[in-house]
Write a protein that holds these residues in place. Structure first.
Motif, short mmCIF file in Angstrom:
data_model
loop_
_atom_site.label_atom_id
_atom_site.label_comp_id
_atom_site.label_asym_id
_atom_site.label_seq_id
_atom_site.Cartn_x
_atom_site.Cartn_y
_atom_site.Cartn_z
N ASP A 34 -17.07 65.00 91.22
CA ASP A 34 -16.32 64.03 90.30
C ASP A 34 -17.08 62.69 90.08
OD1 ASP A 34 -13.40 64.48 88.38
OD2 ASP A 34 -14.63 62.74 88.33
N ASP A 35 -17.31 62.21 88.74
CA ASP A 35 -18.00 60.69 88.80
C ASP A 35 -16.89 59.78 88.15
OD1 ASP A 35 -17.81 61.57 86.12
OD2 ASP A 35 -20.00 61.27 85.78
N GLY A 36 -15.81 60.38 88.18
CA GLY A 36 -14.68 59.43 87.63
C GLY A 36 -14.30 58.01 88.44
N GLY A 41 -8.51 61.96 85.85
CA GLY A 41 -8.46 62.70 84.77
C GLY A 41 -7.69 62.19 83.49
N LEU A 42 -8.08 62.71 82.34
CA LEU A 42 -7.54 62.05 81.17
C LEU A 42 -6.08 62.10 80.98
CD1 LEU A 42 -8.50 61.19 78.17
CD2 LEU A 42 -8.23 63.87 77.42
N CYS A 43 -5.51 62.99 81.40
CA CYS A 43 -3.92 63.10 81.07
C CYS A 43 -3.19 61.96 81.88
CB CYS A 43 -3.39 64.36 81.57
SG CYS A 43 -1.59 64.55 81.53
N LEU A 45 -4.92 59.02 83.20
CA LEU A 45 -5.62 57.52 82.77
C LEU A 45 -5.63 57.25 81.36
CD1 LEU A 45 -8.80 58.02 85.07
CD2 LEU A 45 -6.79 56.74 85.45
N ARG A 46 -5.67 58.00 80.62
CA ARG A 46 -6.01 57.74 78.85
C ARG A 46 -5.28 58.89 77.87
NH1 ARG A 46 -10.60 56.76 80.86
NH2 ARG A 46 -10.90 54.69 81.57
N GLY A 47 -4.46 59.84 78.54
CA GLY A 47 -3.95 60.79 77.71
C GLY A 47 -2.33 61.00 77.69
N SER A 51 0.36 57.40 77.11
CA SER A 51 0.51 57.21 75.69
C SER A 51 1.98 57.37 75.37
CB SER A 51 -0.17 58.30 74.71
OG SER A 51 0.24 59.88 75.24
N LYS A 52 2.80 58.25 76.24
CA LYS A 52 4.13 58.59 75.99
C LYS A 52 4.98 57.41 76.89
CE LYS A 52 2.97 61.51 74.71
NZ LYS A 52 1.62 62.26 74.45
N GLU A 53 4.17 56.74 77.74
CA GLU A 53 4.79 55.27 78.13
C GLU A 53 4.71 54.18 77.06
OE1 GLU A 53 4.53 54.09 82.05
OE2 GLU A 53 5.36 52.21 81.39
N ILE A 138 -17.26 74.55 85.10
CA ILE A 138 -17.22 73.36 84.24
C ILE A 138 -15.87 73.00 83.91
CG2 ILE A 138 -18.33 72.10 82.19
CD1 ILE A 138 -20.56 74.23 82.32
N ALA A 139 -15.37 71.63 84.39
CA ALA A 139 -14.11 71.02 83.92
C ALA A 139 -14.39 69.71 83.69
CB ALA A 139 -13.25 71.47 84.94
N THR A 140 -15.25 69.25 82.84
CA THR A 140 -15.71 68.01 82.51
C THR A 140 -14.96 67.49 81.43
OG1 THR A 140 -17.38 68.95 81.26
CG2 THR A 140 -18.09 68.14 83.37
N GLY A 141 -13.83 68.20 80.64
CA GLY A 141 -12.90 67.23 79.85
C GLY A 141 -13.59 66.96 78.48
N THR A 159 -10.22 53.57 69.14
CA THR A 159 -9.81 54.90 69.31
C THR A 159 -8.46 54.79 70.03
OG1 THR A 159 -10.90 55.07 71.53
CG2 THR A 159 -12.13 55.77 69.50
N SER A 160 -7.86 56.26 70.59
CA SER A 160 -6.73 55.96 71.22
C SER A 160 -6.72 55.12 72.44
CB SER A 160 -6.21 57.42 71.42
OG SER A 160 -7.17 58.21 72.40
N ALA A 161 -7.84 55.26 73.28
CA ALA A 161 -8.03 54.34 74.48
C ALA A 161 -7.83 52.98 74.17
CB ALA A 161 -9.30 54.68 75.10
N GLY A 278 -25.14 65.55 78.82
CA GLY A 278 -25.69 64.97 80.07
C GLY A 278 -25.58 65.99 81.28
N LEU A 279 -24.87 67.12 81.09
CA LEU A 279 -24.80 68.16 81.96
C LEU A 279 -25.95 69.21 82.02
CD1 LEU A 279 -22.09 68.61 83.50
CD2 LEU A 279 -21.45 70.33 81.90
N GLY A 280 -26.73 68.89 81.28
CA GLY A 280 -28.22 69.65 81.26
C GLY A 280 -27.96 71.07 81.00
#
Ligand SMILES: Cc1cc2nc3c(=O)[nH]c(=O)nc-3n(C[C@H](O)[C@H](O)[C@H](O)COP(=O)(O)OP(=O)(O)OC[C@H]3O[C@@H](n4cnc5c(N)ncnc54)[C@H](O)[C@@H]3O)c2cc1C
Length: 471
Positions: A34-36, A41-43, A45-47, A51-53, A138-141, A159-161, A278-280
């Motif tokens: 993971d390069d985060g 993960g999105l949920c 950090l930014r999902g 958002s519910k907060e 592959i679980a790259t979101g 955007t939402s972020a 970028g995942l080739g």
């Protein structure tokens, strides 16, 4: 023999679910990638969570403003909202990373905090290493999708972020996209930012997955209770910057007329696209077109590559990402053992935190329309929240709910709610629908007065209708 599995996107929800299922298997060696930065993960950090907060702050203001028994309307301190959200999110993300790092202490688990890309079928480059695992997951979101509208490159698009991090909001905005992210963030901008908003909706109503009565009720609610202008059957034509820094968005209506809408900020809540750049994939011999991932979660062009979560674009929500991850792990072991693979399937289960979460929309199982399309003979009953006094006593009188039941054997097939606590009731209804209970046998006595009385009313009416049909 040891099976080597590389998971690309190991901090995300789908990747973590795959690892969780495989990490204790004695014959599996894992490489988690993971390069985060920092990762989580999105949920987290930014999902889902942030958002519910922020929505909760908007909800408190909305409810205070709307309650005639209270005096004054509180203002939302956006600095405090963002600071509190950051504190919580940082904490959740640390927990997620700690769980992954604990796995990585085992001899048969490696963690590489770098970007992965395919350099040949089945071969990954991660930093200066080459990996040839037996299986790649592959679980790259996903990342925000912004439509290629003429002029879009000349204006600032939020955007939402950006909304989740905003400590300062403009006075006005024009919004493209009224899917679940738009339905959640528009009332937040209106309540927390006290903004004048115009939303562009392509269809006659929002909520494609719902029966029309729910989309119509939501439209009315947003216009009247949340003071949002929603224009329907409208299509964006072109956008351009204004001399004073705002934007002008030209829309065309179904009748051919046009309108130029001006606002300080353009928002795009126009969906998300799988994060595959970028995942080739070319080098891997994979073409991410329609149907490139089978229901077994395998890439159709390489049965040793599994694609899970938002990355496969099938149903980008959290519980689906996790379930797909678990199924991919089981299928990968089955594939290795030469056993049959099991497709991933689920019962429809969506919650949209519309109306700042005060008036969420939930659907479990069939809607009237989907049951009809499936050719099932159903009885369908509907209730307004105002039919049950409890909603008035709690000062949340808006909305409605419906139940779809098999007319022949009484099996509860689906529930929809657009009302206070519909999100919570989705769980009860998931149990009833997934266990296939007969509506005539479902207990219809909630504690009085509580909001599930709306479900009791639906159960009673549907049970009576089924009895009548089978007399
Ligand atoms: C505003 C918003 C609100 C939402 N609210 C909800 C909600 O209320 N309920 C709900 O169910 N869902 C919600 N969602 C959707 C939910 O967040 C996602 O469906 C879910 O988080 C997707 O998880 P994932 O594991 O597929 O992807 P992610 O969690 O994004 O994980 C992908 C991981 O892959 C890593 N990665 C990517 N590319 C590479 C690479 N080449 N090399 C190495 N690592 C890589 C990333 O760093 C990341 O850690 C929301 C989404 C948004 C945007």
């Amino acid at each position: 023999m040891t099976i080597h599995v590389a998971i690309v996107g190991a901090y995300g929800s789908a990747g973590t679910a795959v690892a969780d299922e495989l990490v204790d298997h004695p014959d599996v060696r894992l490489t988690l990638i993971d390069d985060g930065d920092p990762g989580g993960g999105l949920c987290i950090l930014r999902g889902c969570m942030p958002s519910k907060e922020v929505l909760s702050a908007g909800a408190h203001r909305f409810q205070a403003r709307d309650d005639h028994r209270l005096e004054g309307t509180p203002t939302v301190d956006l600095e405090a909202v963002v600071e509190t959200k950051e504190r919580h999110v940082t904490n959740f993300a640390e927990h997620r990373r700690a769980a992954v790092h604990e796995w990585a202490e085992r001899d048969d688990v490696d963690l590489l905090r770098e970007t992965a890309r395919f350099v040949a079928p089945g071969t990954l480059a991660v930093g200066d290493r080459r990996l040839d695992p037996d299986y790649v997951v592959i679980a790259t979101g996903s990342s925000p999708f912004v439509p290629d509208l003429p002029g879009i490159g000349d204006v600032d698009v939020a955007t939402s972020a950006d909304v989740l991090d905003a400590t300062d909001l403009p006075d006005s905005g024009v919004v493209m996209g009224f899917g679940y992210v738009g339905l959640e963030l528009v009332p937040y901008l209106a309540a927390a930012g006290e903004m004048d908003l115009t939303v562009i909706e392509h269809d006659a109503r929002p909520l494609d997955e719902a029966d029309p009565a729910f989309g119509d009720a939501l439209l009315e609610l947003y216009r009247e209770a949340y003071d949002v202008r929603v224009v329907t059957e409208a299509y964006e034509e072109v956008v351009e910057p204004l001399a004073d820094g705002g934007v002008r968005l030209v829309v065309q209506y179904a009748d051919g007329t046009e309108e130029a809408i001006e606002a300080e900020q353009l928002y795009a809540f126009t969906g998300r696209k799988p994060a595959l750049d970028g995942l080739g994939l070319d080098a891997a011999g994979l073409e991410p077109d329609q149907g490139w991932v089978a229901d077994t979660m395998q890439a159709t062009d390489d049965e040793r590559v599994f694609v899970v979560g938002d990355a496969n674009g099938k149903e980008p929500i959290l519980h689906v990402a996790k379930e797909q991850g678990a199924r991919a792990a089981e299928n990968l072991l089955a594939h290795d053992a030469g056993d049959p693979l099991v497709p991933y399937d689920n019962v429809h289960h969506h919650v949209v935190f519309s109306g700042l979460g005060v008036y969420p929309y939930a659907r479990v199982g069939h809607s009237e329309a989907s049951a009809e399309a499936a050719g099932i003979d159903v009885v369908s009953v509907r209730r307004q929240a105002s039919d049950d006094g409890v909603f008035a006593t709690k000062d949340v009188p808006e909305g409605l709910a419906s139940l779809v039941v098999d007319a022949t054997d009484g099996t509860v097939l689906g529930y929809q709610g657009l009302h206070y606590h519909a999100d919570v009731m989705a769980k009860t209804m998931q149990v009833i629908v997934e266990l296939g209970l007969d509506v005539r046998e479902v207990p219809d006595r909630s504690y009085h007065p509580t909001t599930p009385e709306i479900l009791d009313g639906l159960f009673r009416e549907a049970a009576a209708a089924v009895r009548e049909r089978n007399r």
